[in-house]
Design a protein around this motif. Structure first.
Motif, PDB file in Angstrom:
ATOM      1  N   ARG A  43     -45.068  -2.904  -7.083  1.00 45.28           N
ATOM      2  CA  ARG A  43     -45.124  -3.138  -8.619  1.00 45.28           C
ATOM      3  C   ARG A  43     -45.619  -1.658  -9.501  1.00 45.28           C
ATOM      4  NH1 ARG A  43     -47.939  -9.028  -9.257  1.00 45.28           N
ATOM      5  NH2 ARG A  43     -46.249 -10.102  -8.001  1.00 45.28           N
ATOM      6  N   SER A  44     -45.187  -0.666  -8.619  1.00 48.64           N
ATOM      7  CA  SER A  44     -45.620   0.689  -9.174  1.00 48.64           C
ATOM      8  C   SER A  44     -44.593   1.113 -10.197  1.00 48.64           C
ATOM      9  CB  SER A  44     -45.957   1.580  -8.094  1.00 48.64           C
ATOM     10  OG  SER A  44     -46.985   1.143  -7.139  1.00 48.64           O
ATOM     11  N   THR A  45     -45.055   2.211 -10.739  1.00 47.31           N
ATOM     12  CA  THR A  45     -43.847   2.950 -11.768  1.00 47.31           C
ATOM     13  C   THR A  45     -43.788   4.430 -11.336  1.00 47.31           C
ATOM     14  OG1 THR A  45     -44.561   1.612 -13.419  1.00 47.31           O
ATOM     15  CG2 THR A  45     -43.323   3.481 -14.078  1.00 47.31           C
ATOM     16  N   LEU A  46     -42.719   4.889 -11.410  1.00 48.29           N
ATOM     17  CA  LEU A  46     -42.553   6.303 -10.665  1.00 48.29           C
ATOM     18  C   LEU A  46     -42.614   7.127 -12.248  1.00 48.29           C
ATOM     19  CD1 LEU A  46     -41.703   8.149  -8.723  1.00 48.29           C
ATOM     20  CD2 LEU A  46     -39.186   7.769  -9.403  1.00 48.29           C
ATOM     21  N   GLY A  47     -43.389   8.215 -12.017  1.00 54.97           N
ATOM     22  CA  GLY A  47     -43.527   9.081 -12.972  1.00 54.97           C
ATOM     23  C   GLY A  47     -42.428  10.198 -13.063  1.00 54.97           C
ATOM     24  N   ARG A  48     -42.927  11.231 -14.014  1.00 57.66           N
ATOM     25  CA  ARG A  48     -41.985  12.537 -14.144  1.00 57.66           C
ATOM     26  C   ARG A  48     -41.889  13.204 -12.678  1.00 57.66           C
ATOM     27  NH1 ARG A  48     -43.345  17.248 -17.971  1.00 57.66           N
ATOM     28  NH2 ARG A  48     -41.891  18.701 -17.119  1.00 57.66           N
ATOM     29  N   MET A  49     -40.888  13.419 -12.328  1.00 57.78           N
ATOM     30  CA  MET A  49     -40.499  14.243 -11.082  1.00 57.78           C
ATOM     31  C   MET A  49     -40.264  15.742 -11.352  1.00 57.78           C
ATOM     32  SD  MET A  49     -37.617  13.538  -7.823  1.00 57.78           S
ATOM     33  CE  MET A  49     -36.936  12.389  -8.650  1.00 57.78           C
ATOM     34  N   ARG A  50     -40.798  16.549 -10.471  1.00 60.93           N
ATOM     35  CA  ARG A  50     -40.696  17.871 -10.655  1.00 60.93           C
ATOM     36  C   ARG A  50     -39.900  18.558  -9.468  1.00 60.93           C
ATOM     37  NH1 ARG A  50     -45.616  17.219 -12.798  1.00 60.93           N
ATOM     38  NH2 ARG A  50     -45.903  17.684 -15.294  1.00 60.93           N
ATOM     39  N   LEU A  51     -39.114  19.474  -9.556  1.00 54.55           N
ATOM     40  CA  LEU A  51     -38.336  19.939  -8.176  1.00 54.55           C
ATOM     41  C   LEU A  51     -38.610  21.360  -8.141  1.00 54.55           C
ATOM     42  CD1 LEU A  51     -34.952  18.105  -8.517  1.00 54.55           C
ATOM     43  CD2 LEU A  51     -36.620  17.686  -6.972  1.00 54.55           C
ATOM     44  N   GLN A  52     -38.795  21.856  -7.015  1.00 56.19           N
ATOM     45  CA  GLN A  52     -38.766  23.086  -6.855  1.00 56.19           C
ATOM     46  C   GLN A  52     -38.026  23.552  -5.543  1.00 56.19           C
ATOM     47  OE1 GLN A  52     -42.799  24.523  -6.463  1.00 56.19           O
ATOM     48  NE2 GLN A  52     -43.195  23.942  -4.627  1.00 56.19           N
ATOM     49  N   MET A  53     -37.450  25.105  -5.517  1.00 56.94           N
ATOM     50  CA  MET A  53     -36.763  25.560  -4.129  1.00 56.94           C
ATOM     51  C   MET A  53     -37.349  26.597  -3.637  1.00 56.94           C
ATOM     52  SD  MET A  53     -32.809  25.403  -4.681  1.00 56.94           S
ATOM     53  CE  MET A  53     -31.690  25.368  -3.066  1.00 56.94           C
ATOM     54  N   PRO A  54     -38.547  26.449  -2.805  1.00 55.58           N
ATOM     55  CA  PRO A  54     -39.085  27.586  -2.225  1.00 55.58           C
ATOM     56  C   PRO A  54     -38.065  28.534  -1.430  1.00 55.58           C
ATOM     57  CG  PRO A  54     -39.517  25.664  -1.074  1.00 55.58           C
ATOM     58  CD  PRO A  54     -38.872  25.040  -2.159  1.00 55.58           C
ATOM     59  N   THR A  55     -37.011  27.887  -0.914  1.00 57.99           N
ATOM     60  CA  THR A  55     -36.081  28.816  -0.219  1.00 57.99           C
ATOM     61  C   THR A  55     -34.634  28.290  -0.581  1.00 57.99           C
ATOM     62  OG1 THR A  55     -35.834  27.398   2.078  1.00 57.99           O
ATOM     63  CG2 THR A  55     -37.527  29.085   1.554  1.00 57.99           C
ATOM     64  N   ALA A  56     -33.883  28.874  -0.244  1.00 56.12           N
ATOM     65  CA  ALA A  56     -32.387  28.454  -0.485  1.00 56.12           C
ATOM     66  C   ALA A  56     -31.789  27.008   0.218  1.00 56.12           C
ATOM     67  CB  ALA A  56     -31.389  29.698  -0.213  1.00 56.12           C
ATOM     68  N   LEU A  57     -32.691  27.042   1.433  1.00 55.48           N
ATOM     69  CA  LEU A  57     -32.433  25.920   2.200  1.00 55.48           C
ATOM     70  C   LEU A  57     -33.606  24.649   2.317  1.00 55.48           C
ATOM     71  CD1 LEU A  57     -31.136  27.755   5.494  1.00 55.48           C
ATOM     72  CD2 LEU A  57     -29.845  26.642   3.565  1.00 55.48           C
ATOM     73  N   ALA A  58     -34.370  24.867   0.932  1.00 58.89           N
ATOM     74  CA  ALA A  58     -35.279  23.646   1.059  1.00 58.89           C
ATOM     75  C   ALA A  58     -35.796  23.271  -0.464  1.00 58.89           C
ATOM     76  CB  ALA A  58     -36.781  24.189   1.688  1.00 58.89           C
ATOM     77  N   VAL A  59     -35.910  22.004  -0.571  1.00 60.32           N
ATOM     78  CA  VAL A  59     -36.241  21.394  -2.039  1.00 60.32           C
ATOM     79  C   VAL A  59     -37.278  20.688  -1.885  1.00 60.32           C
ATOM     80  CG1 VAL A  59     -35.658  19.971  -3.800  1.00 60.32           C
ATOM     81  CG2 VAL A  59     -33.888  21.312  -2.815  1.00 60.32           C
ATOM     82  N   GLU A  60     -38.426  21.022  -2.825  1.00 56.92           N
ATOM     83  CA  GLU A  60     -39.658  20.033  -2.479  1.00 56.92           C
ATOM     84  C   GLU A  60     -39.693  19.405  -4.110  1.00 56.92           C
ATOM     85  OE1 GLU A  60     -42.816  22.942  -2.069  1.00 56.92           O
ATOM     86  OE2 GLU A  60     -42.359  22.874   0.100  1.00 56.92           O
ATOM     87  N   ALA A  61     -39.840  18.055  -3.916  1.00 63.18           N
ATOM     88  CA  ALA A  61     -39.852  17.181  -5.050  1.00 63.18           C
ATOM     89  C   ALA A  61     -41.274  16.409  -5.203  1.00 63.18           C
ATOM     90  CB  ALA A  61     -38.854  16.105  -5.204  1.00 63.18           C
ATOM     91  N   SER A  62     -41.801  16.516  -6.282  1.00 63.18           N
ATOM     92  CA  SER A  62     -43.165  15.587  -6.476  1.00 63.18           C
ATOM     93  C   SER A  62     -43.114  14.538  -7.779  1.00 63.18           C
ATOM     94  CB  SER A  62     -44.200  16.604  -6.460  1.00 63.18           C
ATOM     95  OG  SER A  62     -44.109  17.423  -7.701  1.00 63.18           O
ATOM     96  N   ALA A  63     -43.779  13.654  -7.470  1.00 57.94           N
ATOM     97  CA  ALA A  63     -43.907  12.696  -8.907  1.00 57.94           C
ATOM     98  C   ALA A  63     -45.171  12.026  -8.616  1.00 57.94           C
ATOM     99  CB  ALA A  63     -42.616  11.858  -8.684  1.00 57.94           C
ATOM    100  N   GLY A  64     -45.694  11.412  -9.864  1.00 59.49           N
ATOM    101  CA  GLY A  64     -46.706  10.612  -9.845  1.00 59.49           C
ATOM    102  C   GLY A  64     -46.073   8.989  -9.604  1.00 59.49           C
ATOM    103  N   ILE A  65     -47.074   8.284  -8.837  1.00 56.17           N
ATOM    104  CA  ILE A  65     -46.708   6.703  -8.811  1.00 56.17           C
ATOM    105  C   ILE A  65     -47.796   5.993  -9.191  1.00 56.17           C
ATOM    106  CG2 ILE A  65     -46.267   5.021  -7.207  1.00 56.17           C
ATOM    107  CD1 ILE A  65     -44.911   7.108  -5.474  1.00 56.17           C
TER     108      ILE A  65
END
Length: 97
Positions: A43-65
């Protein structure tokens, strides 16, 4: 971004796990399954998602729940081999974690 969003939607029970299995590492899939089976975020809600690319072969996404009156941080790590796949999934402060 689509894979990160789909992974978080599955965490909230809004997407079938079978849809994501091919794109998750074994460890990330087990983590996702444990949260979904516990029903922690049903019954949770997903908040705003943020993305960053620390390298050309990796993505890190974070969001509040949302979880009741609290917000927890969820992070998803995507790595690229032949295709993009989710290598790690963490919900900081999740009950039972």
């Amino acid at each position: 971004m689509g894979l990160a969003l789909a992974t978080m939607e599955a965490l909230l029970g809004r997407r079938g796990l079978h849809q994501l299995r091919p794109w998750l590492s074994h460890a990330a899939f087990l983590q996702l399954v444990s949260h979904v089976e516990a029903g922690t975020f049903a019954r949770s809600t997903l908040g705003r998602m943020r993305l960053q690319m620390p390298t050309a072969l990796a993505v890190e996404a974070s969001a509040g729940i949302s979880l009741g009156h609290r917000w927890l941080a969820c992070t998803v790590r995507l790595d690229r081999a032949d295709t993009w796949f989710c290598s790690d999934l963490v919900v900081i402060g999740a009950p039972g974690a």
